[in-house]
Design an enzyme around this catalytic site. Structure first.
Site, PDB file in Angstrom:
ATOM      1  N   CYS A   1      10.352  16.379  17.226  1.00  0.00           N
ATOM      2  CA  CYS A   1      11.002  15.486  18.331  1.00  0.00           C
ATOM      3  C   CYS A   1      11.799  15.985  19.502  1.00  0.00           C
ATOM      4  CB  CYS A   1      11.206  14.323  17.674  1.00  0.00           C
ATOM      5  SG  CYS A   1      11.255  12.853  18.516  1.00  0.00           S
TER       6      CYS A   1
ATOM      7  N   CYS B   1      18.556  10.748  19.484  1.00  0.00           N
ATOM      8  CA  CYS B   1      18.518  10.160  18.418  1.00  0.00           C
ATOM      9  C   CYS B   1      19.160  11.056  17.337  1.00  0.00           C
ATOM     10  CB  CYS B   1      16.981   9.956  17.889  1.00  0.00           C
ATOM     11  SG  CYS B   1      16.578   9.345  16.365  1.00  0.00           S
TER      12      CYS B   1
ATOM     13  N   ARG C   1      -6.500   6.574  14.395  1.00  0.00           N
ATOM     14  CA  ARG C   1      -6.203   6.676  15.934  1.00  0.00           C
ATOM     15  C   ARG C   1      -5.983   8.245  16.274  1.00  0.00           C
ATOM     16  NH1 ARG C   1      -1.772   3.723  16.645  1.00  0.00           N
ATOM     17  NH2 ARG C   1      -3.052   1.903  16.859  1.00  0.00           N
TER      18      ARG C   1
ATOM     19  N   CYS D   1       2.373  -0.667  22.426  1.00  0.00           N
ATOM     20  CA  CYS D   1       3.476  -0.401  21.516  1.00  0.00           C
ATOM     21  C   CYS D   1       4.574   0.331  21.946  1.00  0.00           C
ATOM     22  CB  CYS D   1       2.921   0.902  20.693  1.00  0.00           C
ATOM     23  SG  CYS D   1       1.182   0.759  20.171  1.00  0.00           S
TER      24      CYS D   1
ATOM     25  N   CYS E   1       3.248  -3.829  18.934  1.00  0.00           N
ATOM     26  CA  CYS E   1       3.509  -3.061  17.753  1.00  0.00           C
ATOM     27  C   CYS E   1       4.787  -2.360  18.232  1.00  0.00           C
ATOM     28  CB  CYS E   1       2.442  -1.666  17.843  1.00  0.00           C
ATOM     29  SG  CYS E   1       3.095  -0.507  16.509  1.00  0.00           S
TER      30      CYS E   1
ATOM     31  N   CYS F   1      14.230  15.211  13.309  1.00  0.00           N
ATOM     32  CA  CYS F   1      12.897  15.708  13.216  1.00  0.00           C
ATOM     33  C   CYS F   1      12.623  16.662  14.067  1.00  0.00           C
ATOM     34  CB  CYS F   1      11.917  14.512  13.509  1.00  0.00           C
ATOM     35  SG  CYS F   1      12.592  12.917  12.738  1.00  0.00           S
TER      36      CYS F   1
ATOM     37  N   CYS G   1       1.317   0.480  10.780  1.00  0.00           N
ATOM     38  CA  CYS G   1       0.531   1.713  11.220  1.00  0.00           C
ATOM     39  C   CYS G   1       1.201   2.881  10.640  1.00  0.00           C
ATOM     40  CB  CYS G   1       0.646   1.406  12.801  1.00  0.00           C
ATOM     41  SG  CYS G   1       0.394   2.812  13.878  1.00  0.00           S
TER      42      CYS G   1
HETATM   43  N1  SAM Z   1      12.257   6.862  15.655  1.00  0.00           N
HETATM   44  C1  SAM Z   1      11.439   6.176  15.133  1.00  0.00           C
HETATM   45  C2  SAM Z   1      10.669   6.756  13.933  1.00  0.00           C
HETATM   46  O1  SAM Z   1      10.743   8.032  14.010  1.00  0.00           O
HETATM   47  O2  SAM Z   1      10.257   6.329  13.253  1.00  0.00           O
HETATM   48  C3  SAM Z   1      10.193   5.857  16.021  1.00  0.00           C
HETATM   49  C4  SAM Z   1       9.838   6.832  17.164  1.00  0.00           C
HETATM   50  S1  SAM Z   1       9.140   8.343  16.781  1.00  0.00           S
HETATM   51  C5  SAM Z   1       9.106   9.133  18.233  1.00  0.00           C
HETATM   52  C6  SAM Z   1       7.366   8.045  16.275  1.00  0.00           C
HETATM   53  C7  SAM Z   1       6.640   8.999  15.742  1.00  0.00           C
HETATM   54  O3  SAM Z   1       6.262   9.797  16.911  1.00  0.00           O
HETATM   55  C8  SAM Z   1       6.905   9.951  14.942  1.00  0.00           C
HETATM   56  O4  SAM Z   1       7.038   9.493  13.691  1.00  0.00           O
HETATM   57  C9  SAM Z   1       6.023  11.142  15.013  1.00  0.00           C
HETATM   58  O5  SAM Z   1       4.978  11.130  13.863  1.00  0.00           O
HETATM   59  C10 SAM Z   1       5.498  11.343  16.491  1.00  0.00           C
HETATM   60  N2  SAM Z   1       5.892  12.042  17.252  1.00  0.00           N
HETATM   61  C11 SAM Z   1       7.189  12.352  17.744  1.00  0.00           C
HETATM   62  N3  SAM Z   1       7.450  13.669  18.492  1.00  0.00           N
HETATM   63  C12 SAM Z   1       6.135  14.054  18.342  1.00  0.00           C
HETATM   64  C13 SAM Z   1       5.471  15.246  18.865  1.00  0.00           C
HETATM   65  N4  SAM Z   1       6.136  16.202  19.614  1.00  0.00           N
HETATM   66  N5  SAM Z   1       4.042  15.297  18.574  1.00  0.00           N
HETATM   67  C14 SAM Z   1       3.439  14.630  17.839  1.00  0.00           C
HETATM   68  N6  SAM Z   1       3.714  13.566  17.227  1.00  0.00           N
HETATM   69  C15 SAM Z   1       5.060  13.155  17.601  1.00  0.00           C
HETATM   70 FE1  SF4 Z   2      14.375   9.928  15.902  1.00  0.00          FE
HETATM   71 FE2  SF4 Z   2      12.288  11.335  17.217  1.00  0.00          FE
HETATM   72 FE3  SF4 Z   2      12.877  11.553  14.656  1.00  0.00          FE
HETATM   73 FE4  SF4 Z   2      11.773   9.297  15.882  1.00  0.00          FE
HETATM   74  S1  SF4 Z   2      10.828  11.109  15.380  1.00  0.00           S
HETATM   75  S2  SF4 Z   2      13.603   9.442  14.250  1.00  0.00           S
HETATM   76  S3  SF4 Z   2      12.767   9.413  17.599  1.00  0.00           S
HETATM   77  S4  SF4 Z   2      14.024  12.289  16.361  1.00  0.00           S
END
Ligand code: SAM
Ligand code: SF4
Ligand code: DTB
Length: 330
Positions: free
Chosen positions: A77, A70, A277, A114, A145, A74, A205
């Site tokens: 992530c 990606c 949730r 989802c 979802c 973040c 959501c």
């Molecule tokens: N890429 C898209 C986005 O960020 O909107 C969708 C997938 S992203 C993985 C979805 C959500 O997963 C993120 O917004 C975050 O809140 C949650 N998430 C990701 N990594 C996480 C982690 N290590 N621990 C807890 N929540 C996590």
């Molecule tokens: Fe990409 Fe992870 Fe951020 Fe979603 S949460 S935008 S998958 S880096």
């Protein structure tokens, strides 16, 4: 600061048309967090009982339909290409495989499926495939979802047309703390997508993550943003950070379980009709902590042995816990 507007007023009652408060103040939310724990839980459970069956918990199953690589950064992530998490990136899954996985999730008892993709935003070509997935999963009798990153109005309308029930798009934390965690997009970007989704008629959501080193003030700010939206998100996922080696937030101090339960309880009180949730992070929680979260008003979980890329409790552990607590999965 939030960009929330006032909820539409029902002229006869001089209250928002959904009968809920959308004018919570920061001071009120802080005061809820400050309550003695027993008072807070009593209040949250009372609100919960007025709106939901207290012994039912909804089950959503996750599937990563496009993993890793990606472009966003973040800090939490493992799927970000900016970090060094040990993760095998893949391309968008085949529609048939996704439907097969959804069939198994339904057999195991999930009511919502989802699908998550590691994109900043989807391309038109990708959306064609995702729409086919939504149609196929819906045909199995599951709620659908997806979480695909940022959407414009046109993309939201397309997903709505495919029959999508929910779009997940988290604000993650407060506006003030956001820049400490993500630099490749802004809080405003996030709110814009949420508005597009809301306007297209798809259920929202939206929640966040705790345990990222934010302060209580940030947790208050996050819930303030959610609870002052013109319409509360139908689903509010509260994630406990899953610490993944190679991500910048790996090694963050362990989060206080009592403060986590407080966050759930406050979310329940502020947004009485939303599904709250208990989301990522359950793998590291004791049964007792999860029981307290249900008492605080959580009434949905992610179900199945995998979240997107990290482990989740086995289905039989969840079912055993539900049995001990007299909770009926829904
Ligand atoms: N890429 C898209 C986005 O960020 O909107 C969708 C997938 S992203 C993985 C979805 C959500 O997963 C993120 O917004 C975050 O809140 C949650 N998430 C990701 N990594 C996480 C982690 N290590 N621990 C807890 N929540 C996590
Ligand atoms: Fe990409 Fe992870 Fe951020 Fe979603 S949460 S935008 S998958 S880096
Ligand atoms: C949400 O709030 N949490 C889910 C879902 N929405 C998409 C994702 C949790 C991901 C946890 C880390 C992982 O498994 O990659």
């Amino acid at each position: 600061m939030t960009t929330a507007q006032a909820a539409p007023l029902d002229q006869t009652a001089n209250r928002p048309s959904d009968g809920l408060r959308h004018d919570w103040t920061r001071a009120e939310i802080e005061a809820l967090f400050d309550l003695p724990f027993n008072d807070l839980l009593f209040e949250a459970q009372s609100v919960h009982r007025n709106h939901f069956d207290p012994n039912k918990v909804q089950l959503s199953q996750l599937l990563s339909i496009k993993t890793g690589g990606c472009p966003e950064d973040c800090g939490y992530c493992p799927q970000s290409a900016h970090h060094g998490a040990d993760l095998k990136a893949g391309k968008l899954m085949d529609v048939e495989q996704v439907i097969e996985d959804a069939r198994r999730a339904k057999e195991a008892g999930a009511s919502r499926f989802c699908m998550g993709a590691a994109w900043r935003s989807p391309k038109d070509r990708d959306l064609d495939k995702v729409c086919a997935m939504i149609e196929g999963v819906k045909a199995l009798g599951l709620e659908t979802c997806v979480t695909l990153g940022m959407l414009d109005e046109r993309q939201s309308a397309r997903l709505k047309q495919a029959g999508l029930d929910y779009y997940n798009h988290n604000i993650d934390t407060s506006e003030e703390f956001y820049g400490e965690i993500i630099t490749t997009r802004t809080y405003k970007d996030r709110l814009e997508t949420l508005e597009n989704v809301r306007n297209s008629g798809i259920n929202v959501c939206c929640g966040g993550i705790v345990g990222m080193g934010e302060s209580r003030t940030d947790r208050v700010g996050m819930l303030l943003t959610l609870a002052t939206m013109p319409k509360h998100p139908e689903s509010v996922p509260i994630n406990l950070l899953v610490q993944v080696e190679g991500t910048p937030l790996f090694g963050e101090e362990a989060f206080d379980p009592i403060e986590f339960v407080r966050t759930i309880a406050v979310a329940r009180i502020l947004m009485p009709q939303s599904y709250v949730r208990l989301s990522a992070g359950r793998e590291s929680m004791s049964d007792e902590m999860q029981a307290l979260c249900f008492l605080a008003g959580a009434n949905s979980i992610f179900y199945g042995e995998q979240l997107l890329t990290t482990p989740n409790p086995e289905a039989n552990r969840d079912m055993a816990l539900f049995q001990r607590l007299g909770i009926e999965p829904a």
